[in-house]
Design a protein around this motif. Structure first.
Motif, PDB file in Angstrom:
ATOM      1  N   GLY A 170      95.807  -5.020  71.461  1.00 24.21           N
ATOM      2  CA  GLY A 170      95.437  -6.423  71.391  1.00 24.21           C
ATOM      3  C   GLY A 170      95.073  -7.025  72.735  1.00 24.21           C
ATOM      4  N   THR A 171      94.105  -7.918  72.703  1.00 24.64           N
ATOM      5  CA  THR A 171      93.642  -8.572  73.926  1.00 24.64           C
ATOM      6  C   THR A 171      94.755  -9.362  74.594  1.00 24.64           C
ATOM      7  OG1 THR A 171      91.417  -8.761  72.991  1.00 24.64           O
ATOM      8  CG2 THR A 171      91.933 -10.164  74.875  1.00 24.64           C
ATOM      9  N   GLY A 172      95.433 -10.204  73.820  1.00 26.08           N
ATOM     10  CA  GLY A 172      96.476 -11.042  74.394  1.00 26.08           C
ATOM     11  C   GLY A 172      97.590 -10.243  75.036  1.00 26.08           C
ATOM     12  N   PHE A 173      97.997  -9.143  74.395  1.00 22.09           N
ATOM     13  CA  PHE A 173      99.097  -8.340  74.920  1.00 22.09           C
ATOM     14  C   PHE A 173      98.676  -7.590  76.180  1.00 22.09           C
ATOM     15  CE2 PHE A 173     102.217  -7.855  71.132  1.00 22.09           C
ATOM     16  CZ  PHE A 173     102.186  -9.228  70.963  1.00 22.09           C
ATOM     17  N   ASN A 174      97.433  -7.122  76.217  1.00 23.55           N
ATOM     18  CA  ASN A 174      96.962  -6.460  77.437  1.00 23.55           C
ATOM     19  C   ASN A 174      96.889  -7.437  78.596  1.00 23.55           C
ATOM     20  OD1 ASN A 174      95.971  -3.442  77.394  1.00 23.55           O
ATOM     21  ND2 ASN A 174      95.639  -4.249  75.335  1.00 23.55           N
ATOM     22  N   LEU A 175      96.488  -8.654  78.340  1.00 19.96           N
ATOM     23  CA  LEU A 175      96.470  -9.662  79.397  1.00 19.96           C
ATOM     24  C   LEU A 175      97.888 -10.009  79.834  1.00 19.96           C
ATOM     25  CD1 LEU A 175      93.662 -12.067  78.110  1.00 19.96           C
ATOM     26  CD2 LEU A 175      93.487 -10.246  79.803  1.00 19.96           C
ATOM     27  N   ALA A 176      98.821  -9.978  78.886  1.00 24.65           N
ATOM     28  CA  ALA A 176     100.207 -10.308  79.222  1.00 24.65           C
ATOM     29  C   ALA A 176     100.838  -9.276  80.150  1.00 24.65           C
ATOM     30  CB  ALA A 176     101.029 -10.432  77.941  1.00 24.65           C
ATOM     31  N   ALA A 193     104.665 -11.152  72.475  1.00 20.26           N
ATOM     32  CA  ALA A 193     104.188 -11.062  73.851  1.00 20.26           C
ATOM     33  C   ALA A 193     105.350 -10.969  74.834  1.00 20.26           C
ATOM     34  CB  ALA A 193     103.309 -12.271  74.184  1.00 20.26           C
ATOM     35  N   GLU A 194     106.419 -11.709  74.568  1.00 22.83           N
ATOM     36  CA  GLU A 194     107.588 -11.648  75.441  1.00 22.83           C
ATOM     37  C   GLU A 194     108.215 -10.269  75.398  1.00 22.83           C
ATOM     38  OE1 GLU A 194     107.096 -13.912  73.106  1.00 22.83           O
ATOM     39  OE2 GLU A 194     106.744 -15.761  74.250  1.00 22.83           O
ATOM     40  N   GLU A 195     108.262  -9.672  74.212  1.00 22.87           N
ATOM     41  CA  GLU A 195     108.873  -8.352  74.059  1.00 22.87           C
ATOM     42  C   GLU A 195     108.061  -7.270  74.748  1.00 22.87           C
ATOM     43  OE1 GLU A 195     112.083  -6.151  73.034  1.00 22.87           O
ATOM     44  OE2 GLU A 195     111.834  -8.261  72.468  1.00 22.87           O
ATOM     45  N   VAL A 196     106.725  -7.364  74.664  1.00 22.84           N
ATOM     46  CA  VAL A 196     105.900  -6.333  75.293  1.00 22.84           C
ATOM     47  C   VAL A 196     106.032  -6.399  76.807  1.00 22.84           C
ATOM     48  CG1 VAL A 196     103.688  -7.584  75.530  1.00 22.84           C
ATOM     49  CG2 VAL A 196     103.686  -5.134  75.131  1.00 22.84           C
ATOM     50  N   VAL A 197     106.164  -7.585  77.357  1.00 26.36           N
ATOM     51  CA  VAL A 197     106.358  -7.726  78.801  1.00 26.36           C
ATOM     52  C   VAL A 197     107.696  -7.123  79.216  1.00 26.36           C
ATOM     53  CG1 VAL A 197     106.749  -9.403  80.656  1.00 26.36           C
ATOM     54  CG2 VAL A 197     104.829  -9.706  79.081  1.00 26.36           C
ATOM     55  N   LEU A 200      94.865   1.206  81.334  1.00 25.62           N
ATOM     56  CA  LEU A 200      93.704   1.611  80.531  1.00 25.62           C
ATOM     57  C   LEU A 200      93.594   0.702  79.315  1.00 25.62           C
ATOM     58  CD1 LEU A 200      94.405   5.456  80.589  1.00 25.62           C
ATOM     59  CD2 LEU A 200      93.040   4.139  82.206  1.00 25.62           C
ATOM     60  N   ALA A 201      93.098  -0.503  79.519  1.00 27.30           N
ATOM     61  CA  ALA A 201      93.051  -1.507  78.462  1.00 27.30           C
ATOM     62  C   ALA A 201      91.978  -1.149  77.445  1.00 27.30           C
ATOM     63  CB  ALA A 201      92.799  -2.889  79.060  1.00 27.30           C
ATOM     64  N   GLY A 202      92.353  -0.330  76.481  1.00 27.36           N
ATOM     65  CA  GLY A 202      91.388   0.170  75.515  1.00 27.36           C
ATOM     66  C   GLY A 202      91.223  -0.701  74.296  1.00 27.36           C
ATOM     67  N   ALA A 203      92.192  -1.569  74.001  1.00 30.94           N
ATOM     68  CA  ALA A 203      92.125  -2.422  72.808  1.00 30.94           C
ATOM     69  C   ALA A 203      92.163  -3.879  73.234  1.00 30.94           C
ATOM     70  CB  ALA A 203      93.277  -2.099  71.859  1.00 30.94           C
ATOM     71  N   ALA A 204      91.226  -4.253  74.092  1.00 29.01           N
ATOM     72  CA  ALA A 204      91.174  -5.616  74.609  1.00 29.01           C
ATOM     73  C   ALA A 204      89.723  -6.005  74.874  1.00 29.01           C
ATOM     74  CB  ALA A 204      91.988  -5.736  75.898  1.00 29.01           C
ATOM     75  N   VAL A 205      89.304  -7.130  74.326  1.00 30.15           N
ATOM     76  CA  VAL A 205      87.947  -7.646  74.533  1.00 30.15           C
ATOM     77  C   VAL A 205      88.042  -8.887  75.415  1.00 30.15           C
ATOM     78  CG1 VAL A 205      85.923  -8.661  73.416  1.00 30.15           C
ATOM     79  CG2 VAL A 205      87.145  -6.785  72.313  1.00 30.15           C
ATOM     80  N   THR A 206      87.365  -8.866  76.551  1.00 32.96           N
ATOM     81  CA  THR A 206      87.402 -10.019  77.436  1.00 32.96           C
ATOM     82  C   THR A 206      86.166 -10.095  78.312  1.00 32.96           C
ATOM     83  OG1 THR A 206      88.600 -11.102  79.260  1.00 32.96           O
ATOM     84  CG2 THR A 206      88.778  -8.704  79.110  1.00 32.96           C
ATOM     85  N   ASP A 207      85.664 -11.307  78.483  1.00 35.78           N
ATOM     86  CA  ASP A 207      84.527 -11.528  79.376  1.00 35.78           C
ATOM     87  C   ASP A 207      84.959 -11.622  80.834  1.00 35.78           C
ATOM     88  OD1 ASP A 207      82.393 -11.555  77.583  1.00 35.78           O
ATOM     89  OD2 ASP A 207      82.815 -13.616  76.993  1.00 35.78           O
TER      90      ASP A 207
END
Length: 412
Positions: free
Chosen positions: A122-128, A98-102, A141-148
């Motif tokens: 991934g959900t976590g990485f898109n949120l990051a 996650a740190e690297e993607v940011v 375009l968060a295509g690979a992220a599931v979130t309510d």
């Protein structure tokens, strides 16, 4: 045409490899990519190594390469004035960190100064990366992220777009199936549930607990495990001892594959066997030794949908392997939307974001694809392996879905 596509795919992969190498060798150096108008630069950070690499390489990266290859083979992205500009790629390996993607996304925005940034897996990485994408004005375009929380995120980051729906959507549809099966006397009211302690698993299990309990189910086993877990023997044994007829696992691909193998070894075969990301991958039948019939997960396709069938054939021809049965088509549709928005309004990021938010697009999902509150809602929520295909199912069938078939047959 096939040879030009394949060449473009190879070129995209070469650029990615070069960019990854550059990041590793000159992590602090400033990119020398010129921001002229003889090209459009598109960047992304994706998991090419580490535990997320399998999921990213299945669902996201091939669709990026396919789309870029197609666009460049056709002369480039179309502009409002009718001209075309080829795409140049800047890609980095986020190493499943996650740190690297940011860091990589910030580098793309501030040093490489790319025109557009495609999202990670991934959900976590898109949120990051969502705050950074909004800060620098990039359509996300968060295509690979599931979130309510997509509606809340849209209010916070109005250039963010969410293509996979929310946890409550998937869980609600699955709960409806379980209720129908219980009423038919095919399953008991006990559920054994496990979840990975990361964005995807956390979001899904938070939605699942109240949904299952409200429907009168007893969650007899509820276990959360860390993302680095690879041995599920104890978990499988405990889930089996719970005497639940329904097993639910909100997992990423490495866990999904390991669970399947362990369940077969332990002869753990409940009537309902529902797994997370990876169960809808074309490789899953091989992982399961060909024994997939009845396994359920998120997504699924309508095998009679011609648009989807044409896309799958093209993916197979150009990439050399089939796409998955859930997120791949959503990723590709998001890229088609981006392409058409650029053709209508040009390269201004704010204008592109506004067009994505309000426009109607022709995609592999349909000729009238629209987002609602920056979210895609025309999604298949539950899939099941039936006769060699991972099809969308509902409790009744119809409208492009097949009827669910339970109980799950024994492992072969």
């Amino acid at each position: 045409m096939k040879s030009s596509f394949e060449g473009a795919v190879r070129a995209a992969r070469h650029l990615t490899t070069c960019a990854v190498a550059a990041l590793a060798i000159t992590a602090g150096a400033t990119s020398a990519i010129a921001q002229d108008r003889d090209k459009v630069t598109i960047g992304y950070a994706i998991s090419k190594s580490g535990p997320n690499a399998g999921g990213a390489d299945m669902t996201v990266t091939p669709n990026y390469e396919l789309w870029i290859a197609e666009v460049n083979a056709a002369g480039g992205l179309k502009m409002p004035d009718g001209s075309q500009l080829p795409i140049e790629v800047v890609a980095y390996d986020d190493r499943s960190s996650a740190e690297e993607v940011v860091r990589a996304v910030e580098r793309l925005a501030t040093q490489d100064k790319v025109d557009f940034i495609l999202p990670p897996w991934g959900t976590g990485f898109n949120l990051a990366v969502a705050p950074l994408m909004a800060k620098f004005g990039y359509p996300h375009l968060a295509g690979a992220a599931v979130t309510d929380k997509a509606s809340d995120f849209v209010k916070r980051w109005d250039t963010s777009f969410w293509f996979m729906g929310g946890s409550a959507d998937y869980v609600s549809a699955f709960t409806d199936i379980l209720v129908a099966e219980r009423e038919a006397g095919r399953i008991n009211d006990k559920i054994a549930m496990i979840s990975v302690a990361d964005g995807f698993g956390i979001d899904l299990v938070k939605a699942a607990r109240p949904s299952f309990e409200a429907a009168g189910f007893d969650i007899a086993y509820d276990k959360t495990f860390p993302p680095q877990t690879s041995d599920f023997a104890t978990i499988v044994g405990e889930a089996s001892n719970s005497e639940a007829d329904t097993f639910v696992a909100f997992t990423y691909p490495p866990h999904t594959f390991a669970l399947t193998k362990q369940a077969k070894v332990a002869s753990f075969n409940p009537p309902v066997f529902y797994l997370g990301v990876g169960a809808g991958f074309p490789i899953y039948p091989k992982i399961a030794g060909g024994s997939v019939e009845g396994t359920m997960s998120l997504g699924g396709i309508d095998p009679n949908n011609k648009l989807n069938a044409d896309y799958r054939n093209k993916h197979q021809e150009v990439v050399g392997r089939a796409p998955d049965y859930w997120g791949s088509v959503l990723i590709y549709a998001s890229l088609q939307i981006l392409e058409q928005a650029i053709e209508r309004v040009g390269l201004d990021k704010a204008a592109v974001a506004e067009e994505i938010s309000t426009g109607t697009f022709s995609t592999v999902l349909g000729a009238q694809t629209r987002l609602e509150d920056n979210q895609l809602r025309a999604i298949n929520w539950v899939g099941q392996w039936q006769d060699g295909q991972f099809v969308a199912v509902s409790k009744d069938g119809g409208n492009g879905t097949a009827a669910v078939k339970l109980p799950k047959p024994d492992w072969e």
